[in-house]
Design a protein around this motif. Sequence first.
Motif, PDB file in Angstrom:
ATOM      1  N   ASN A  70       0.730  -1.409   0.011  1.00 35.46           N
ATOM      2  CA  ASN A  70      -0.050   0.077  -0.083  1.00 35.46           C
ATOM      3  C   ASN A  70       0.777   1.296   0.098  1.00 35.46           C
ATOM      4  OD1 ASN A  70      -2.352  -1.647   0.135  1.00 35.46           O
ATOM      5  ND2 ASN A  70      -2.021  -1.890   2.380  1.00 35.46           N
ATOM      6  N   ASP A  71       1.849   1.235  -0.849  1.00 39.53           N
ATOM      7  CA  ASP A  71       2.713   2.459  -1.023  1.00 39.53           C
ATOM      8  C   ASP A  71       3.844   2.586   0.058  1.00 39.53           C
ATOM      9  OD1 ASP A  71       2.004   3.050  -3.668  1.00 39.53           O
ATOM     10  OD2 ASP A  71       0.087   4.434  -3.009  1.00 39.53           O
ATOM     11  N   ALA A  72       3.753   1.747   1.125  1.00 36.17           N
ATOM     12  CA  ALA A  72       4.788   1.944   2.077  1.00 36.17           C
ATOM     13  C   ALA A  72       5.705   0.727   1.996  1.00 36.17           C
ATOM     14  CB  ALA A  72       4.042   1.779   3.544  1.00 36.17           C
ATOM     15  N   ASP A  73       6.971   1.053   2.053  1.00 34.23           N
ATOM     16  CA  ASP A  73       8.195   0.100   2.326  1.00 34.23           C
ATOM     17  C   ASP A  73       7.805  -1.191   3.154  1.00 34.23           C
ATOM     18  OD1 ASP A  73      10.656  -1.391   2.883  1.00 34.23           O
ATOM     19  OD2 ASP A  73      11.763   0.298   1.852  1.00 34.23           O
ATOM     20  N   TRP A  74       8.085  -2.376   2.595  1.00 35.71           N
ATOM     21  CA  TRP A  74       7.496  -3.397   3.705  1.00 35.71           C
ATOM     22  C   TRP A  74       8.401  -3.617   4.842  1.00 35.71           C
ATOM     23  CZ3 TRP A  74       9.593  -9.002   2.258  1.00 35.71           C
ATOM     24  CH2 TRP A  74      11.054  -8.956   2.064  1.00 35.71           C
ATOM     25  N   GLU A  75       9.503  -2.869   4.994  1.00 34.02           N
ATOM     26  CA  GLU A  75      10.416  -2.753   6.180  1.00 34.02           C
ATOM     27  C   GLU A  75       9.470  -1.964   7.263  1.00 34.02           C
ATOM     28  OE1 GLU A  75      13.930  -0.916   5.474  1.00 34.02           O
ATOM     29  OE2 GLU A  75      14.740  -2.745   4.118  1.00 34.02           O
ATOM     30  N   LEU A  76       8.761  -1.246   7.082  1.00 34.03           N
ATOM     31  CA  LEU A  76       7.722  -0.241   7.797  1.00 34.03           C
ATOM     32  C   LEU A  76       6.572  -1.414   8.318  1.00 34.03           C
ATOM     33  CD1 LEU A  76       7.682   3.064   6.115  1.00 34.03           C
ATOM     34  CD2 LEU A  76       9.120   2.414   8.225  1.00 34.03           C
ATOM     35  N   GLU A  77       6.553  -2.411   7.676  1.00 33.64           N
ATOM     36  CA  GLU A  77       5.315  -3.259   8.000  1.00 33.64           C
ATOM     37  C   GLU A  77       5.621  -4.645   8.593  1.00 33.64           C
ATOM     38  OE1 GLU A  77       2.122  -2.331   7.745  1.00 33.64           O
ATOM     39  OE2 GLU A  77       2.529  -0.273   6.443  1.00 33.64           O
ATOM     40  N   GLY A  78       6.887  -4.885   8.685  1.00 34.99           N
ATOM     41  CA  GLY A  78       7.210  -6.168   9.241  1.00 34.99           C
ATOM     42  C   GLY A  78       7.765  -6.971   8.206  1.00 34.99           C
ATOM     43  N   GLU A  79       8.047  -6.520   6.935  1.00 34.42           N
ATOM     44  CA  GLU A  79       8.813  -7.261   5.954  1.00 34.42           C
ATOM     45  C   GLU A  79       7.669  -8.621   5.609  1.00 34.42           C
ATOM     46  OE1 GLU A  79      13.009  -7.796   6.305  1.00 34.42           O
ATOM     47  OE2 GLU A  79      13.139  -5.816   6.494  1.00 34.42           O
TER      48      GLU A  79
END
Length: 99
Positions: A70-79
Amino acid sequence: MSGSISVTLELSGGAELMFANTRLHTLEIPADLTLQSFLLYLADEKMTDKRRDLFIQGDTVRPGMLVLINDADWELEGEGEYVIQDRDVIHLISSLHGG
């Protein structure tokens, strides 16, 4: 939770070449699937270029593959641990270029 959810997969930067040269895919996937499981599913079931090593290294994407949720780097979401939600947009962007 059981059943399935709908996700959009967007590919760019050359990643689309591994998936029938198609940039946009709408997929029905099992609910409660982690991003890591989804990426492995893509490599095993949806890639038209069967050179899996161009996409996956070990149990994750190769270095040089950007993953957005959703346009956010996956690192910010827990990969890879991120549990995909209904109507998520997963964007895979290859940053690898020949020279």
